[in-house]
Design a protein around this motif. Structure first.
Motif, PDB file in Angstrom:
ATOM      1  N   ARG A   1      -2.195   8.431 -14.273  1.00  0.00           N
ATOM      2  CA  ARG A   1      -3.538   8.678 -14.812  1.00  0.00           C
ATOM      3  C   ARG A   1      -4.555   7.660 -14.324  1.00  0.00           C
ATOM      4  O   ARG A   1      -5.727   7.971 -14.178  1.00  0.00           O
ATOM      5  CB  ARG A   1      -3.515   8.668 -16.330  1.00  0.00           C
ATOM      6  N   GLU A   2      -4.092   6.404 -14.090  1.00  0.00           N
ATOM      7  CA  GLU A   2      -4.998   5.350 -13.642  1.00  0.00           C
ATOM      8  C   GLU A   2      -5.073   5.266 -12.123  1.00  0.00           C
ATOM      9  O   GLU A   2      -5.884   4.530 -11.582  1.00  0.00           O
ATOM     10  CB  GLU A   2      -4.550   3.979 -14.180  1.00  0.00           C
ATOM     11  N   LEU A   3      -4.224   6.004 -11.439  1.00  0.00           N
ATOM     12  CA  LEU A   3      -4.145   5.930  -9.987  1.00  0.00           C
ATOM     13  C   LEU A   3      -5.381   6.557  -9.355  1.00  0.00           C
ATOM     14  O   LEU A   3      -5.694   7.715  -9.613  1.00  0.00           O
ATOM     15  CB  LEU A   3      -2.885   6.655  -9.518  1.00  0.00           C
ATOM     16  N   PRO A   4      -6.116   5.799  -8.547  1.00  0.00           N
ATOM     17  CA  PRO A   4      -7.279   6.391  -7.870  1.00  0.00           C
ATOM     18  C   PRO A   4      -6.847   7.572  -6.999  1.00  0.00           C
ATOM     19  O   PRO A   4      -5.761   7.549  -6.418  1.00  0.00           O
ATOM     20  CB  PRO A   4      -7.813   5.239  -7.013  1.00  0.00           C
ATOM     21  N   PRO A   5      -7.688   8.591  -6.876  1.00  0.00           N
ATOM     22  CA  PRO A   5      -7.289   9.820  -6.191  1.00  0.00           C
ATOM     23  C   PRO A   5      -7.211   9.717  -4.665  1.00  0.00           C
ATOM     24  O   PRO A   5      -6.462  10.461  -4.044  1.00  0.00           O
ATOM     25  CB  PRO A   5      -8.345  10.837  -6.613  1.00  0.00           C
ATOM     26  N   THR A   6      -7.979   8.817  -4.056  1.00  0.00           N
ATOM     27  CA  THR A   6      -7.966   8.751  -2.598  1.00  0.00           C
ATOM     28  C   THR A   6      -7.309   7.461  -2.119  1.00  0.00           C
ATOM     29  O   THR A   6      -7.268   6.453  -2.838  1.00  0.00           O
ATOM     30  CB  THR A   6      -9.396   8.813  -2.025  1.00  0.00           C
TER      31      THR A   6
ATOM     32  N   ASP B   1      -8.400   5.383   0.126  1.00  0.00           N
ATOM     33  CA  ASP B   1      -9.380   4.294   0.197  1.00  0.00           C
ATOM     34  C   ASP B   1      -9.561   3.627  -1.157  1.00  0.00           C
ATOM     35  O   ASP B   1      -9.629   2.393  -1.257  1.00  0.00           O
ATOM     36  CB  ASP B   1     -10.739   4.806   0.698  1.00  0.00           C
ATOM     37  N   GLU B   2      -9.620   4.416  -2.229  1.00  0.00           N
ATOM     38  CA  GLU B   2      -9.774   3.851  -3.571  1.00  0.00           C
ATOM     39  C   GLU B   2      -8.507   3.121  -4.016  1.00  0.00           C
ATOM     40  O   GLU B   2      -8.572   2.126  -4.722  1.00  0.00           O
ATOM     41  CB  GLU B   2     -10.122   4.960  -4.569  1.00  0.00           C
ATOM     42  N   GLN B   3      -7.352   3.617  -3.570  1.00  0.00           N
ATOM     43  CA  GLN B   3      -6.095   2.938  -3.896  1.00  0.00           C
ATOM     44  C   GLN B   3      -6.032   1.576  -3.212  1.00  0.00           C
ATOM     45  O   GLN B   3      -5.617   0.597  -3.817  1.00  0.00           O
ATOM     46  CB  GLN B   3      -4.911   3.807  -3.489  1.00  0.00           C
TER      47      GLN B   3
ATOM     48  N   ARG C   1      -8.289  -0.736  -5.062  1.00  0.00           N
ATOM     49  CA  ARG C   1      -7.743  -1.102  -6.372  1.00  0.00           C
ATOM     50  C   ARG C   1      -6.683  -2.195  -6.248  1.00  0.00           C
ATOM     51  O   ARG C   1      -6.503  -3.010  -7.130  1.00  0.00           O
ATOM     52  CB  ARG C   1      -7.131   0.135  -7.022  1.00  0.00           C
ATOM     53  N   SER C   2      -6.010  -2.214  -5.143  1.00  0.00           N
ATOM     54  CA  SER C   2      -4.855  -3.091  -4.979  1.00  0.00           C
ATOM     55  C   SER C   2      -5.137  -4.561  -5.215  1.00  0.00           C
ATOM     56  O   SER C   2      -4.428  -5.193  -5.990  1.00  0.00           O
ATOM     57  CB  SER C   2      -4.230  -2.876  -3.599  1.00  0.00           C
TER      58      SER C   2
ATOM     59  N   THR D   1      -5.510  -5.352  -8.887  1.00  0.00           N
ATOM     60  CA  THR D   1      -4.240  -5.150  -9.582  1.00  0.00           C
ATOM     61  C   THR D   1      -3.293  -6.294  -9.290  1.00  0.00           C
ATOM     62  O   THR D   1      -2.659  -6.835 -10.177  1.00  0.00           O
ATOM     63  CB  THR D   1      -3.606  -3.812  -9.166  1.00  0.00           C
TER      64      THR D   1
END
Length: 159
Positions: free
Chosen positions: A133-138, A140-142, A145-146, A149
């Motif tokens: 649910r919190e995982l970015p969809p693309t 690039d966003e992941q 986020r890294s 995190t």
């Protein structure tokens, strides 16, 4: 206490109905974790390489405060790169290094289908407690986020 309308949490004894709701979003709490496989059962030799990697990991914190130390172990498949890295990583953990945890990711570099960068980031994010649910969809966003995190996981502040 005989009225039956109060709640006593001492000793987990409840008198009456317990009604309530927690509206805070569920987020993983950073904990120290290790995804390191066990150290190699038998490890001999490689004293020079062990010393060099250990020295890089144990550099004075003042020396590395403004930089990130990255070490790479290269060689043909099957020569013991993973065994060397695991041997040194477990020794470092035993010396109190990596108090926030240590993540291991087998990139399967010599397999017919190695792990892609996108797969690696997803695996690391999930290991750090980022749920679907919190995982970015693309991708690039992941990637974006890294660092946040990882910083929360390691218990340090980004510079």
């Amino acid at each position: 206490m005989d009225s039956g309308d109060h709640i006593d949490f001492r000793g987990s004894t409840f008198y009456g109905d317990v009604i309530g709701a927690d509206h805070r979003p569920a987020t993983p709490s950073p904990t120290a974790l290790s995804t390191l496989p066990p150290p190699p059962a038998a490890f001999t030799g490689r004293e020079v390489e062990v010393t060099e990697l250990s020295r890089a990991l144990s550099a004075d914190s003042d020396e590395v405060a403004e930089s990130v130390v990255v070490s790479a172990v290269a060689g043909l498949g099957g020569v013991g790169k993973t065994a060397l890295a695991l041997h040194v990583a477990h020794a470092a953990r035993g010396q109190g290094r990596f108090p926030g945890g240590a993540l291991f990711l087998d990139l399967r570099g010599y397999d017919e289908v190695p792990v892609t960068a996108d797969q690696a980031v997803l695996s690391l994010l999930r290991a750090l407690g980022v749920g679907d649910r919190e995982l970015p969809p693309t991708a690039d966003e992941q990637y974006a986020r890294s660092p946040a995190t990882w910083t929360a996981f390691l218990g340090c502040t980004a510079k």
